[in-house]
Design a protein around this motif. Structure first.
Motif, PDB file in Angstrom:
ATOM      1  N   ALA A 387     -32.146 -22.928  22.044  1.00  0.00           N
ATOM      2  CA  ALA A 387     -32.215 -23.822  20.897  1.00  0.00           C
ATOM      3  C   ALA A 387     -32.095 -25.283  21.324  1.00  0.00           C
ATOM      4  O   ALA A 387     -32.694 -26.170  20.700  1.00  0.00           O
ATOM      5  CB  ALA A 387     -31.114 -23.471  19.896  1.00  0.00           C
ATOM      6  N   ILE A 451     -33.803 -25.530  13.398  1.00  0.00           N
ATOM      7  CA  ILE A 451     -32.790 -25.500  14.453  1.00  0.00           C
ATOM      8  C   ILE A 451     -31.627 -26.426  14.099  1.00  0.00           C
ATOM      9  O   ILE A 451     -31.834 -27.575  13.704  1.00  0.00           O
ATOM     10  CB  ILE A 451     -33.390 -25.904  15.808  1.00  0.00           C
ATOM     11  CG1 ILE A 451     -34.623 -25.048  16.117  1.00  0.00           C
ATOM     12  CG2 ILE A 451     -32.354 -25.765  16.914  1.00  0.00           C
ATOM     13  CD1 ILE A 451     -34.354 -23.557  16.187  1.00  0.00           C
ATOM     14  N   PHE A 568     -35.165 -17.388  15.345  1.00  0.00           N
ATOM     15  CA  PHE A 568     -35.326 -18.326  16.458  1.00  0.00           C
ATOM     16  C   PHE A 568     -36.533 -17.950  17.312  1.00  0.00           C
ATOM     17  O   PHE A 568     -37.339 -18.817  17.692  1.00  0.00           O
ATOM     18  CB  PHE A 568     -34.066 -18.361  17.324  1.00  0.00           C
ATOM     19  CG  PHE A 568     -34.240 -19.185  18.571  1.00  0.00           C
ATOM     20  CD1 PHE A 568     -34.176 -20.565  18.531  1.00  0.00           C
ATOM     21  CD2 PHE A 568     -34.511 -18.565  19.791  1.00  0.00           C
ATOM     22  CE1 PHE A 568     -34.368 -21.324  19.671  1.00  0.00           C
ATOM     23  CE2 PHE A 568     -34.699 -19.313  20.926  1.00  0.00           C
ATOM     24  CZ  PHE A 568     -34.623 -20.701  20.872  1.00  0.00           C
TER      25      PHE A 568
END
Length: 956
Positions: A387, A451, A568
């Motif tokens: 991330a 994110i 993600f």
């Protein structure tokens, strides 16, 4: 601790192979991975460590300096050593430095969900040329693995008399850049030295390529020969290029490209094509200024090999603000342009940025926040980005609008300049770059929405997806949050309900949530409490409602973490689908930063834009003209620097003489570096400059050996001279410094003179020839395009002052004794040297460099008394061979044959012995012409020279 040798460390360890059929499941799994990767040291994940066993463990313990332990099972005791997974990079670096290739055997199954042994697989093979971890790579550099494929044994095809081309392909696995070219053996060797790969794999029918510098070259690795086959290469390339067999000039290129990509895929876990390798670029080495290893080394473009020195031309130019720009600048410097229009276009852009201070500084400020997009997108495409990598991509995309506005004249542009944004930038080059700045708005917004602003390093433990991105995730988080809030309030409510003031509510990973009551208050415990755990002085309980809430909290947290990971991965894949656009943006940012760096250097160090003259080589006016030229590196290291002019008509040779330490080598390098800088796109350190476009730059400057490569100083000098005399042409610039000084004076002088004549008569190259053989200045009277220059010095009261100023004409002395005195040689040695020079000068010794400081003669040396007129050395014979090149086999009466003519002018008939001598010289001349030192090993060359010398002595 001594380490095991590589053969017992890589592949299946002998200690395990002997008991393979009886191993425990885990060691058997380790043995399978080792057997499948015979060329690598396997590190096997066990919990939080990478472990190695047996001989491999001994190597890991010795190289990484970790404790060697043991693992025992029913088959015996096995040495074991491991490194922590969360801090593996420095240990992996040590193993690479020790020459090992490392295969990482990771757990590819969740240990909690596995039934029995956790499945493991090699997910990456780390080699010197395929490293992708940032911790193991220097920022802003390239790291290539290269492959070469030939057309037959030793590069020769079976049905063609000429050597078949050799294909060369190189890929930077960390960025996805892929280069492909082809050429003869020498061209490919030169390109390998220019690319400087960390690792090289060679096809089965390929010549042996060794780096020019054995101590700093690549590692050679053998790989599956099947990947070099044509059909295998086509199949490998099809996912990267449609119809790959029609994209390359020949099979050699095709096979090299297929092989290097096969190897790259193998090292990245054999998960299929590397989707971020979207830029397979075929190039012709002739489309760039060719700088071989000797030129790069002697001009110190990237490495300064002086004792304790570190400054290079690249260091002098590097004012880049991001890794992308630094890598671009290095690429430009390794491959300067040869297209005059392209050079001028870069000069236009540098000039505009140099003129517009606020724009230049605004660009620098914007680029300071840019991350390495090429390596980021590589990790994203390989599915290895976390991330934080996506947030770094977002931060870089966020500067693009400001960068575009700055280049357009807004947000810090020069307000005093009129015109609309559409009129800026003023140059086509910068306008094109500005148009290529793709803002990728949808990607930036996706990352911003998805994110979290400050995500954790792990992507499987939650906290990476931002609030509001997914309704289901938000609901799970709300359930978890509400449950934790209920638990937080439970302690106060239960104390009030039970009247137990010491009651507490807690949680651990084994038993979950609990209510703890001390033994003194057990009689006040409510009936709905259920015992969970007994401690020494207390009991732990739970209630049905607490149990229910716990299940909600844990279930919501686990489902939230799993959903976050899925979200993600989906976001990462969506970003990865824009790889080509991101790479295009990276290219534009890199070039802008490189141009801005060149402009900054031009302004801060007073460089001038050179005029590029691209008339054909036959136009002698299109030569090197530099006014007040300076050395870009030396001028920064010295308190003062004396600039010098250069005026070299095309095809001319400047013979430079003068004292040691006067600046001859610095001057020569200054001229060459001005050419390199100009064709890179940079301005040059001078007051004014007009330069042609050269296709190759050769140097024979400085004395150095290559002991590891088996070359003495003189052999290395002759090898470099051989390359020049074979390959230079009318569009080449040649620097020769002290040619022939590594051997006897007679031999060296002959070689130097013959080389200068050959360059003038046969090659037509533009050359600068610095020498202490003063009789070479006679060439100015003998050859039309040769002229003399020298560096001046003054002597007063025995003290010599070097003026570092170049002027026309020949020098009268080299002041060698005076330089020795300045260097601190003991006075008795200096005085004895001075007396010997005086005696030699009076006696006309061939090694005396001049009769006196004021003697402005041509500096020819008189024959030494001990030398016999008819004693001809091999090197002298080589210098004189041109006299016989066009002669018939039978000498005429006018040939230079001993006793051919008497004092009355009558012709004597040559005797049989005379004819035999001439025939012997003719044979020796032919053998000399056919002698090719460049293609011999050092030992072969020395033996050949010895044999020819012996023949010359016998014939004499």
């Amino acid at each position: 601790m001594p380490t095991a040798d590589h053969e017992t460390v890589t592949g299946l360890p002998p200690g395990i192979a002997a008991a393979r059929e009886e191993l425990t499941p885990m060691l058997s799994q380790y043995a399978d991975l080792c057997a499948a990767h015979e060329d690598a040291l396997v590190l096997f994940q066990v919990g939080d460590f990478y472990e190695a066993f047996c001989e491999a463990a001994e190597a890991v313990a010795g190289v990484c300096e970790v404790t060697l332990t043991e693992r025992s099972d029913s088959t015996g005791d096995y040495p074991m050593a491991g490194i922590p997974i969360d801090n593996a990079a420095p240990y992996l670096g040590s193993l690479l430095d020790a020459g090992y290739r490392v295969a990482l055997g990771d757990q590819v199954e969740d240990a909690e969900q596995a039934s029995g042994l956790v499945d493991r697989a090699v997910t990456e093979v780390i080699t010197p040329g395929t490293v992708v971890e940032d911790e193991l790579l220097e920022a802003g550099t390239t790291n290539y693995v290269a492959a070469v494929a030939g057309g037959g044994e030793d590069g020769e095809s079976d049905d063609a008399p000429e050597p078949a081309p050799v294909g060369l392909a190189a890929v930077d696995v960390s960025t996805g850049e892929c280069l492909v070219t082809a050429g003869d053996r020498d061209t490919v060797a030169e390109e390998l030295d220019r690319i400087a790969p960390a690792e090289l794999i060679a096809g089965p029918d390929t010549p042996d390529f060794k780096p020019a510098d054995a101590e700093r070259g690549w590692t050679v690795h053998e790989y599956d020969s099947g990947v070099f086959e044509r059909r295998a290469a086509i199949e490998r390339l099809e996912p990267y290029l449609p119809a790959p067999d029609r994209r390359f000039d020949g099979d050699a290129e095709l096979r090299a490209a297929g092989a290097v990509l096969a190897y790259a895929e193998y090292t990245q876990g054999d998960d299929g094509p590397l989707s971020y390798v979207t830029r397979i670029r075929r190039y012709d080495p002739r489309d760039r200024l060719r700088l071989d290893a000797a030129a790069q080394r002697s001009l110190e473009l990237f490495e300064n090999r002086g004792l304790g020195a570190s400054d290079t031309l690249f260091d002098a130019l590097d004012e880049t603000r991001c890794a992308l720009g630094r890598r671009c600048l290095e690429r430009w410097l390794r491959r300067p342009l040869v297209d005059a229009d392209a050079i001028r276009s870069r000069h236009d852009a540098v000039g505009e940025l140099a003129d517009r201070t606020l724009v230049r500084e605004g660009v620098a400020d914007a680029l300071a926040a840019a991350y390495d997009l090429e390596r980021l997108v590589g990790r994203i495409s390989r599915g290895r980005a976390d991330a934080r990598d996506l947030r770094s991509l977002h931060a870089t995309l966020a500067v693009v609008p400001d960068l575009k506005a700055t280049l357009a004249g807004g947000n810090g542009g020069d307000d005093r300049e009129g015109g609309t944004d559409a009129d800026r930038p003023r140059t086509d080059h910068l306008r094109d770059l500005r148009d290529r700045l793709d803002e990728l708005t949808e990607v930036r917004e996706l990352i911003d929405d998805a994110i979290a602003a400050n995500p954790p390093p792990e992507i499987t433990e939650g906290g990476v997806i931002g609030e509001g991105f997914d309704d289901d995730l938000d609901a799970l988080r709300a359930t978890e949050r509400e449950g934790r809030e209920w638990v937080a309030d439970l302690e106060a409510s239960e104390r009030e309900r039970t009247g137990i003031d010491s009651l507490s509510v807690g949680h651990n990973q084994v038993h979950g949530y609990y209510i703890e009551v001390t033994d003194a208050n057990l009689d006040r415990v409510p009936d709905d409490y259920r015992r969970r755990q007994t401690l020494k002085n207390s009991e732990r309980y739970y209630t049905p409602e607490l149990k229910e809430r716990e299940e909600e909290i844990v279930g919501a947290a686990e489902r939230a973490d799993a959903l976050e990971y899925e979200l993600f991965v989906d976001v990462r894949e969506r970003v990865g689908s824009e790889t080509e656009r991101i790479q295009g943006l990276a290219d534009a940012i890199a070039e802008i930063d490189a141009l801005r760096s060149l402009a900054t250097v031009a302004v801060e160090y007073d460089y001038v834009r050179p005029e590029i003259v691209d008339e054909p080589a036959s136009d002698t006016n299109a030569g090197v003209e530099i006014e007040g030229g300076r050395h870009p590196v030396v001028e920064r290291a010295e308190e003062s620097f004396v600039p010098n002019d250069a005026d070299l008509p095309r095809g001319s040779i400047a013979v430079i003489t003068g004292p040691n330490m006067s600046g001859k080598s610095t001057y020569m390098r200054s001229v060459a570096l001005a050419v390199v800088l100009a064709q890179t796109g940079s301005f040059v350190p001078a007051q004014a400059a007009s330069l042609p476009v050269f296709d190759r730059l050769f140097t024979r400057v400085g004395a150095s050996d290559d002991i590891a490569g088996g070359q003495s100083t003189f052999m290395r000098e002759m090898s470099e001279l051989t390359e020049i005399l074979h390959d230079a042409g009318p569009d080449s610039l040649v620097l020769l410094d002290e040619v022939g000084r590594g051997t006897a004076t007679t031999d060296g002088r002959a070689i130097a003179r013959a080389a200068a004549e050959f360059i003038h008569d046969e090659l037509g190259a533009t050359a600068i020839f610095a020498t202490h053989y003063h009789d070479l200045t006679d060439l100015a009277a003998e050859r039309e395009r040769v002229f003399n220059l020298h560096f001046t010095a003054t002597r007063e009261d025995g003290d010599v002052t070097f003026l570092h100023r170049i002027v026309p004409g020949a020098s009268s002395s080299s002041y060698g004794v005076e330089v020795a005195e300045l260097a601190g040689v003991p006075a008795p040695v200096v005085e004895r040297s001075r007396s010997l020079v005086t005696a030699d000068t009076a006696g006309g010794s061939p090694d005396s460099e001049a009769a006196s400081e004021d003697d402005e003669s041509d500096g020819r040396d008189a024959p030494a008394e001990e030398e016999k007129p008819d004693s001809v050395s091999l090197r002298e014979f080589l210098a004189e061979e041109s006299a016989g090149d066009d002669a018939d086999d039978t000498p005429s009466a006018s040939d230079d044959v001993p006793n051919a003519s008497d004092t009355d002018g009558n012709i004597d008939t040559p005797t049989a012995d005379d004819r035999a001598g001439v025939d012997a010289e003719s044979d020796l001349t032919a053998d000399l012409r056919d002698l090719d030192l460049a293609r011999m090993t050092p030992i072969e060359a020395l033996n050949a020279l010895h044999d020819l010398q012996s023949r010359a002595d016998d014939d004499g």
